[in-house]
Write an enzyme that holds these catalytic residues in place. Structure first.
Site, PDB file in Angstrom:
ATOM      1  N   ALA A   1      69.992   4.350  49.329  1.00 57.80           N
ATOM      2  CA  ALA A   1      68.885   5.285  49.182  1.00 57.80           C
ATOM      3  C   ALA A   1      67.890   4.738  48.463  1.00 57.80           C
ATOM      4  O   ALA A   1      68.189   3.676  47.774  1.00 57.80           O
ATOM      5  CB  ALA A   1      69.452   6.332  48.545  1.00 57.80           C
ATOM      6  N   PRO A   2      66.687   4.879  49.014  1.00 52.21           N
ATOM      7  CA  PRO A   2      66.188   6.017  50.264  1.00 52.21           C
ATOM      8  C   PRO A   2      66.439   5.305  51.605  1.00 52.21           C
ATOM      9  O   PRO A   2      66.115   6.086  52.546  1.00 52.21           O
ATOM     10  CB  PRO A   2      64.596   6.524  49.738  1.00 52.21           C
ATOM     11  CG  PRO A   2      64.218   5.190  49.168  1.00 52.21           C
ATOM     12  CD  PRO A   2      65.270   4.457  48.205  1.00 52.21           C
ATOM     13  N   GLY A   3      66.803   4.101  51.519  1.00 49.46           N
ATOM     14  CA  GLY A   3      66.879   3.538  53.036  1.00 49.46           C
ATOM     15  C   GLY A   3      65.961   2.263  53.491  1.00 49.46           C
ATOM     16  O   GLY A   3      65.846   2.219  54.595  1.00 49.46           O
ATOM     17  N   GLY A   4      65.283   1.650  52.323  1.00 53.75           N
ATOM     18  CA  GLY A   4      64.375   0.552  53.078  1.00 53.75           C
ATOM     19  C   GLY A   4      65.120  -0.458  53.697  1.00 53.75           C
ATOM     20  O   GLY A   4      64.779  -0.730  54.886  1.00 53.75           O
TER      21      GLY A   4
ATOM     22  N   LYS B   1      70.889  -8.665  39.806  1.00 53.55           N
ATOM     23  CA  LYS B   1      69.829  -8.112  38.901  1.00 53.55           C
ATOM     24  C   LYS B   1      70.003  -8.783  37.619  1.00 53.55           C
ATOM     25  O   LYS B   1      71.157  -8.696  36.895  1.00 53.55           O
ATOM     26  CB  LYS B   1      69.828  -6.661  38.784  1.00 53.55           C
ATOM     27  CG  LYS B   1      70.157  -5.922  39.993  1.00 53.55           C
ATOM     28  CD  LYS B   1      68.872  -6.012  41.010  1.00 53.55           C
ATOM     29  CE  LYS B   1      69.074  -5.062  42.404  1.00 53.55           C
ATOM     30  NZ  LYS B   1      67.802  -5.270  43.133  1.00 53.55           N
TER      31      LYS B   1
END
Length: 346
Positions: free
Chosen positions: A216-219, A302
């Protein structure tokens, strides 16, 4: 390429990774020393073994945090060039242009830490160098050069050198791979995947099934759809409505740890979840049975504020228990993270 090999290079890395980048250089050239930090991302470094030896050592195994470099084959006092005017070409720089290979597409890449009038002069001077390439009958190519004349305008000095995109680790100025925003883009995160697909061209290019963890959001899902893939998007949050209604997308609306898919059903596994690097690595190990025997994976690690290199290597060591680690780079669009390319270890 010019035969001369300077003892100095200009190296570019993310602002917070400058010390790590220097350490990567010193792992190949123990006598390398920082001469000067030129700006937030660029530093002038003196080598003992030369640019060719360093870039050659990185041909098969590029560094993680060094994003871009070029040899300093010429250092010119900026004041002297300014006195002659921006349209002039100082004789040493003209001689450097004369060493360019006639049949290879060339480009000029200019960066500048100077301010005010000196910055304006640098822009005009860079155009004069471009014109110098044209008057020598060389093909000019900004998008696909095979030899690059790099210029860096510091407050008092102009540094110049010629090298290939492969030697520079990137064909882009300072390694800054920028993308235009497209209609329908869902997030900046798409740039990270687009750059990774260029840097690691062995990634499954078109077709097949992809598993997108933390979608999400789906990039990333959108990028994979544009490459002809069917996508299972895993995330408890909602996807963009355009993706929710796309028949090529299956949305599993829960956390990745609860997803159970068919063994050996996935061509490409991607993970851009915001979590501690070791946890990201463990999830990918748990998901490995879902990959086909020749399947591949991309993930971003990250990184916390300190010990970027140590964090990366610990996660990579863990991933190596189930995958072949085929590439690790801190890409321009990564910011405080690195991208890892993996191949399934059958």
């Amino acid at each position: 390429m010019p035969a001369s090999d300077s003892g100095q290079i200009i190296v570019t890395a993310q602002e917070a990774a400058g010390v790590i980048a220097l350490d990567e250089i010193q792992k190949q050239d123990a006598g390398a020393r920082l001469v000067k930090r030129l700006d937030a991302t660029a530093q002038l470094v003196r080598l003992t073994g030369g640019f060719s030896a360093l870039s050659g050592a990185w041909t098969q195994h590029p560094p993680v945090f060094v994003r871009h470099l070029f040899p300093v084959q010429l250092s010119l006092p900026l004041q002297e060039w300014r006195a002659e005017g921006p349209q002039s070409l100082p004789l040493p720089l003209a001689a450097l242009l004369d060493e360019l290979e006639a049949a290879l597409p060339a480009s000029v890449q200019m960066r500048c830490s100077a301010e005010g009038a000196a910055r304006d002069f640098a822009a005009g001077a860079a155009h004069a160098v471009m014109d110098g390439i044209g008057t020598r009958g060389l093909p000019y190519s900004k998008k696909a050069p095979e030899q690059i004349l790099s210029l860096y305008f510091d407050t008092n000095t102009v540094y110049a050198g010629v090298s290939s995109p492969r030697e520079n680790l990137s064909a882009y100025n300072g390694g800054q791979r920028m993308f235009r925003r497209e209609d329908g883009m869902l997030s900046r995160a798409e740039f990270k995947l687009l750059e990774a697909l260029e840097v690691f061209p062995a990634v499954v290019p078109y077709g097949g099934h992809a598993l997108d963890l933390g979608a999400a959001p789906g990039g990333w899902t959108r990028v994979l759809l544009n490459r002809g893939m069917q996508v299972t998007a895993v995330d408890p949050a909602r996807l963009d409505p355009a993706l929710e209604n796309d028949p090529r997308v299956v949305h599993f609306g829960d956390v990745s740890q609860k997803y159970r898919g068919q063994p050996e059903s996935t061509d490409l596994l991607v993970n851009d979840m915001r979590m501690e690097p070791g946890e990201s690595a463990r999830i990918l190990l748990e998901m490995r049975p879902l990959l086909k025997r020749e399947g591949q994976a991309l993930l971003t690690l990250k990184l916390a504020k300190k010990q970027w290199y140590k964090q990366t290597m610990k996660a990579v060591e863990l991933l190596g228990r189930g995958y072949e680690v085929a590439g690790i780079r801190q890409l321009f669009n990564n910011r405080s993270e690195v991208t890892v390319f993996l191949k399934n270890r059958a």
